[in-house]
Design an enzyme around this catalytic site. Structure first.
Site, short mmCIF file in Angstrom:
data_model
loop_
_atom_site.label_atom_id
_atom_site.label_comp_id
_atom_site.label_asym_id
_atom_site.label_seq_id
_atom_site.Cartn_x
_atom_site.Cartn_y
_atom_site.Cartn_z
N ARG A 124 0.79 -1.27 -0.07
CA ARG A 124 0.10 0.02 -0.08
C ARG A 124 0.87 1.32 -0.07
O ARG A 124 2.04 1.14 0.72
CB ARG A 124 -0.96 0.18 1.26
CG ARG A 124 -1.97 -0.77 1.20
CD ARG A 124 -3.21 -0.41 0.27
NE ARG A 124 -4.17 -1.71 0.04
CZ ARG A 124 -4.28 -2.67 -0.84
NH1 ARG A 124 -3.34 -2.75 -1.82
NH2 ARG A 124 -5.38 -3.17 -0.79
N HIS A 182 -0.89 0.50 -9.78
CA HIS A 182 -1.59 -0.41 -8.91
C HIS A 182 -2.13 -1.61 -9.67
O HIS A 182 -3.34 -1.71 -9.65
CB HIS A 182 -2.49 0.27 -8.16
CG HIS A 182 -3.04 -0.56 -6.78
ND1 HIS A 182 -3.55 -0.03 -5.74
CD2 HIS A 182 -3.27 -1.98 -6.58
CE1 HIS A 182 -3.72 -0.82 -4.82
NE2 HIS A 182 -3.70 -1.81 -5.21
P1 NDP Z 1 -1.96 -11.62 4.53
O1 NDP Z 1 -2.95 -11.37 5.72
O2 NDP Z 1 -2.03 -13.06 4.21
O3 NDP Z 1 -0.37 -11.61 5.16
C1 NDP Z 1 0.15 -10.53 5.92
C2 NDP Z 1 1.47 -10.89 6.35
O4 NDP Z 1 1.90 -9.55 6.91
C3 NDP Z 1 1.47 -11.74 7.27
O5 NDP Z 1 2.63 -12.66 7.24
C4 NDP Z 1 1.58 -11.12 8.71
O6 NDP Z 1 2.19 -11.64 9.86
C5 NDP Z 1 2.42 -10.05 8.26
N1 NDP Z 1 2.10 -8.70 9.32
C6 NDP Z 1 0.97 -8.12 9.59
N2 NDP Z 1 1.38 -7.14 10.51
C7 NDP Z 1 2.56 -7.22 10.70
C8 NDP Z 1 3.36 -6.34 11.65
N3 NDP Z 1 2.62 -5.50 12.29
N4 NDP Z 1 4.59 -6.90 11.78
C9 NDP Z 1 5.35 -8.03 11.17
N5 NDP Z 1 4.35 -8.53 10.05
C10 NDP Z 1 3.15 -8.58 9.99
O7 NDP Z 1 -1.94 -10.88 3.26
P2 NDP Z 1 -1.50 -11.02 1.68
O8 NDP Z 1 -0.21 -11.62 1.58
O9 NDP Z 1 -2.71 -11.83 1.21
O10 NDP Z 1 -1.75 -9.56 1.23
C11 NDP Z 1 -0.66 -8.79 1.71
C12 NDP Z 1 -1.32 -7.31 1.22
O11 NDP Z 1 -0.51 -7.06 -0.17
C13 NDP Z 1 -2.63 -6.91 1.18
O12 NDP Z 1 -3.05 -6.55 2.33
C14 NDP Z 1 -2.81 -5.63 0.20
O13 NDP Z 1 -2.38 -4.64 0.83
C15 NDP Z 1 -1.59 -6.00 -0.84
N6 NDP Z 1 -1.88 -6.11 -2.13
C16 NDP Z 1 -1.66 -5.55 -3.04
C17 NDP Z 1 -2.02 -5.62 -4.38
C18 NDP Z 1 -1.55 -4.93 -5.52
O14 NDP Z 1 -2.05 -5.18 -6.71
N7 NDP Z 1 -0.50 -3.99 -5.47
C19 NDP Z 1 -2.89 -6.88 -4.82
C20 NDP Z 1 -3.17 -7.72 -3.66
C21 NDP Z 1 -2.62 -7.40 -2.39
P3 NDP Z 1 1.62 -13.26 10.33
O15 NDP Z 1 1.83 -14.03 9.38
O16 NDP Z 1 2.50 -13.32 11.45
O17 NDP Z 1 0.07 -12.76 10.71
C1 OXD Z 2 -5.81 -5.77 -3.28
C2 OXD Z 2 -5.22 -4.76 -4.22
O1 OXD Z 2 -5.78 -5.64 -1.97
O2 OXD Z 2 -5.66 -4.97 -5.37
O3 OXD Z 2 -6.31 -6.91 -3.79
O4 OXD Z 2 -4.52 -3.87 -3.89
#
Ligand code: NDP
Ligand code: OXD
Length: 257
Positions: free
Chosen positions: A172, A220
């Protein structure tokens, strides 16, 4: 959400849910479901592989040489010596970590709760953050946007990376302090960045990132929802919600993802 008084379930049409949680009128106790889908995961990993490889194989430098008609090989980089650090080892972070490992990179990841993964060094929480950063030649952000992760890509973080590191932000825009990136590129602390997400989207026309020679910008699109791929899980969530059954991929509102 106040426009919808009879909600039973909220289904995000993407993987992230920060836009939903930001709603001051979000009703309490309504389950929120997010998308977890192979088409999203593979698009994201393709995007990051592309960004990692163009940096690692010095494509921008060769493109510049091409424009000058220069035939000159640059020093090759040893893949095994190149450490890629993934912030976030969730659905998306884990997939790209494993794919980069398969390609021969040294891979490490950082998460909130402990992980044990084959051949991937896992670092935990704030205590191990600096240690995690200390060897990342390439840093990839795949964290959800939460109060704890907002602004995490800042000057302190950059200064803990090896000099000349490369940043890839696909999570993000609000993870990145944009001014700090410009300063880190100027000082040479970072050598470049590939950015898919921005503080303000669309990126304003006069934004300094547009013309910056060390920054690659995409609008994006790292992983876009393909309606035909995700419709079945949305239908399933609606049916389960109506049948009072347990939903998959629900969001924990208290932790923010
Ligand atoms: P998940 O919820 O599966 O994974 C999130 C990861 O971040 C987990 O490993 C979590 O740790 C870790 N995390 C969260 N908070 C913290 C913290 N404070 N400190 C350390 N680690 C942390 O999410 P996804 O992998 O599915 O997606 C990640 C992000 O990618 C989405 O939230 C979205 O914002 C972004 N995204 C962007 C897209 C784009 O087109 N640019 C498309 C899709 C997604 P733990 O495993 O320990 O819970
Ligand atoms: C998502 C994105 O979160 O498109 O899926 O950013």
């Amino acid at each position: 959400m106040e426009k919808f008084p009879n909600l039973n379930v909220i289904i995000s049409t993407g993987a992230g849910v920060d836009h939903i949680l930001r709603d001051p009128n979000l009703p309490p106790d309504i389950p929120i479901v997010r998308l977890v889908d192979e088409s999203l995961t593979s698009q994201m990993s393709e995007y990051i592989l592309l960004a990692v490889l163009q940096y690692h194989r010095q494509l921008i430098a060769y493109k510049t040489q091409q424009s000058q008609g220069v035939w000159q090989g640059l020093s090759p980089r040893n893949t095994a010596n190149c450490t890629v650090g993934i912030l976030g080892l969730g659905v998306l972070g884990l997939d790209i970590a494993q794919k980069l490992k398969m390609m021969g990179f040294s891979v490490r990841g950082w998460s909130r709760t402990p992980k044990v993964l084959d051949n991937i060094n896992c670092f935990l929480g704030e205590e191990e953050f600096k240690l995690f950063l200390s060897e990342c030649e390439i840093l990839v952000c795949l964290l959800p946007l939460t109060p704890k992760t907002e602004g995490i890509l800042n000057q302190n973080t950059f200064s803990a990376l090896p000099q000349g590191a490369y940043l890839i932000n696909v999570a993000r825009g609000k993870h990145l302090v944009e001014e700090d990136l410009l300063n880190a590129l100027k000082s040479g602390q970072l050598s470049g960045a590939c950015l898919d997400v921005f503080q303000i989207e669309p990126l304003p026309k006069n934004h300094p990132f547009w013309a910056h020679p060390q920054i690659i910008i995409t609008p994006h699109i790292a992983a876009k929802t393909i309606p035909a791929c995700v419709a079945p899980q949305i239908i399933e969530a609606i049916n389960k919600s109506q049948g009072g059954l347990l939903l998959k991929n629900t969001v924990d509102v208290s932790r923010g993802y």
